[in-house]
Structures are given as structure tokens and as C-alpha cells.
Design a protein around this motif. Sequence first.
Motif, mmCIF file in Angstrom:
data_model
loop_
_atom_site.group_PDB
_atom_site.id
_atom_site.type_symbol
_atom_site.label_atom_id
_atom_site.label_comp_id
_atom_site.label_asym_id
_atom_site.label_seq_id
_atom_site.Cartn_x
_atom_site.Cartn_y
_atom_site.Cartn_z
ATOM 1 N N VAL A 1 0.854 -1.199 0.000
ATOM 2 C CA VAL A 1 0.000 0.000 0.000
ATOM 3 C C VAL A 1 0.884 1.242 0.000
ATOM 4 C CG1 VAL A 1 -1.689 1.348 1.285
ATOM 5 C CG2 VAL A 1 -1.914 -1.151 1.157
ATOM 6 N N THR B 1 -1.609 1.528 -4.789
ATOM 7 C CA THR B 1 -0.587 0.526 -4.484
ATOM 8 C C THR B 1 0.731 0.904 -5.163
ATOM 9 O OG1 THR B 1 -1.071 -0.889 -6.375
ATOM 10 C CG2 THR B 1 -2.403 -1.212 -4.378
ATOM 11 N N ASN C 1 -2.145 -6.325 -7.429
ATOM 12 C CA ASN C 1 -3.163 -5.521 -6.741
ATOM 13 C C ASN C 1 -4.255 -6.399 -6.147
ATOM 14 O OD1 ASN C 1 -1.856 -3.117 -7.282
ATOM 15 N ND2 ASN C 1 -3.048 -2.684 -9.126
ATOM 16 N N ILE D 1 -2.848 -7.847 -3.016
ATOM 17 C CA ILE D 1 -2.856 -6.849 -1.939
ATOM 18 C C ILE D 1 -4.266 -6.705 -1.362
ATOM 19 C CG2 ILE D 1 -2.558 -4.387 -1.419
ATOM 20 C CD1 ILE D 1 -0.298 -4.373 -3.533
#
Length: 376
Positions: free
Chosen positions: A85, A208, A216, A219
Motif C-alpha cells: 500500500v 498501491t 493488486n 494486496i
Amino acid sequence: MWETAFRFMVYDKAKLLGILFGIIISVFLIGAQMGSLEGIIKSSIGIVNGNEEYVFVVNNKSTSAASLVDLDTRVGNEVQSIEGVEKVYPVVVSVGNVKYQSGNTNYCVLVGVEDPDYAGAPKEYLPGSHFNDLQNEGAVIVDAGDLENMGNAKLGDYFSINNTRVYISRISVNNLGLGTQNIVTTIERARKLTNMSTNKVSAFLIKTNSNDPIINKRIANNITKSIPNVNAYTGTDFSDISKTYMETSSGIVIGFRILVAFALITGLIIVALTMYSSVNDRIKDYGTIKAIGGTNNYISKMIMTQSIIYSILGFVFALTLLYGLQYVMVLTNNAMGISPSLIVFLLVSTLIISVVSSYFSLRKILKLEPVEIFRM
């Protein structure tokens, strides 16, 4: 084969135009309905529209971008600690009452975004303003498609939200709401105008450190697993979830699909009857082909070839009309989508109309015995 099929088609120009007209009108109506539906669904995805590059973190009770349940602001600090992040942007989404200078009233969805990046705000704007103008007292962004309903308002005009005076500092494009007006301002002003707690947000938009959709998504999954009571989605996934929710929970979608079905059935009937009449008028010619040695397989290929030619011509003309309609809709600030998937759907619909319609004509020819032409 193609040349023979084409000659049979153009011999009776009136029938040719009738068949093409039936195909074009049906496909155009199907495309217009589906394109309008895509525009409506696009209007239902709220802050996701144009912001698919972010990862969206929402309350796990949120069912779509149009029905966000508030989160505690402290969740943002937890999200910031997740690997991958880069930056966390809070966004608030609330509702309010709008009153224009004309005295007319409306409901609005007020979106509050954080400066200086304004993540969650629309991406397209009319010329003549800048994001910095949003820092001025009472400044808000409205969409060009709402200006007519606002009494043909223009840049700098005042109106009120929840009895508080605001003014148009910027005009967005393609940010129409679904049955309501979308208005964007700073996150502080949105909270003030709607009395929203400073401890609450509607969602977090995450930037990100990667542009890879697979990373992504990883994440987003990590955020969902690490932080209780939240769900994280890539922008594309959250857009799809919001569209699916709209499609399954709204009667609007069912209504549009019924209209599409009627357009398809109407096209089939019109084209089938015209094709049958065309074949019936030239039944002696087809009988002659069979009499001189033409097989049923040859006749079938010729009829199918005609169907394909009708499909190509009808599809091209219908698609041209649809793009013209889309251009007119853009000029009037109305949404209409023509996606690649819609184009494929229209092509398949065109083939269905042409091929299925030709089946009824083909049956009569296949049953015809060559000797019968001498009795006609």
C-alpha cells in the motif's frame, strides 16, 4: 457460390430492402436498449466510475458502490501498514437535498474527496476551471448532464445543498447519477453539508506500489484477511460486483431485457416472412437448379450464404446507426455504452435473425421435387 447467392438476392430489390430493413431495425433496437442499459448500469457504480486503478476498501456489509456502509477512520491507519500500500485516500459518500435558483428541488449524492490528489473524483471535465477552485468556500463539482435540470446553470452559479449555499466551481463529464444528481466537493465540506461524523468514511481508495492487476488483487486479498469487518477489491472487481448487484436487484434490467427479447422476436418474424415470400416468388428458379442436378446440400449452402450476406450488411448498417445515436446522446450529455461485448452480442443476434429466418424458406425448397416445376 457467393456470386450466385448474391444474384438471387439482388434480383428482387424490394424483397432485398425489406429483409435488410427488418434486420437493421431489429439490431438497432436491440443495440439501443442494451447500450442504454449499459449507460444506466455505469451510472450505478458511483465512485468506481473512472477510478478502477485504485483498490477499494469498504465495510463488509457494503453490497455495491451505491450502498456503502460507513467505516471508522482508524481503519485507514491499519490499511496503510499493509505491504504494497503506497497511499490511502478516504472518501465520504452521503445524500442531501438540493434546491436550485429556479426553486426546483432534487436529491443528490454528495461525494467528498481529499485534496490534493482528489482520488474518487471524476476524470473528465469541461474547460474553464481547475481542481484548485474546489478549495474556495462553497465550491462543488456538478455534471454537465445535470445542468439542464438545474435551470441551464453554468459555471459560477449558486444553489443550495441542505439549505447551505454552494456554487459550481467545476463541471464534470460522464458522471451522471442513477435517479439522483452526483455532486463532488472536498471531504471536509461534504461532512459539513451532511453532518457526517469526522470519525467516519464511506470507503478508502488505495494506491498501491504496482500497476500489475494480479499483484493488486493479492494486496486486496491481504487487506481483507488482515483487517476485520472490511472487504478489499480491485477497482475492476468492485465495478463488476456493483454492476451485478444492480442487475440482480433492479427491475429496470428485467424490463430492458424483455424489450430486447421482443425486438429479437419481431426481427425474426419480419425477416422470416420476407425471406419466405422472396423464395416463394422464385420457387421455379430453385426448382430448375434441382432439375439440372443441384443437390439439397448445394441449395442449403446457397441459402445460408445469402443469410450471411444479409447479416453482414444489416450488422454494418445497424452499428453505424448506433454509433450515430451514441454521438447524439453524448451531445445531450446522456449515457449510452457500446462495449466490445455488446458488439459481439449484436453480431450474434444478427446471425440468429438471418439464419433462423432462412430455415423456414429452406424447408420449402428442400421438399420441392424437380418435376413439380413443370406443373407450376
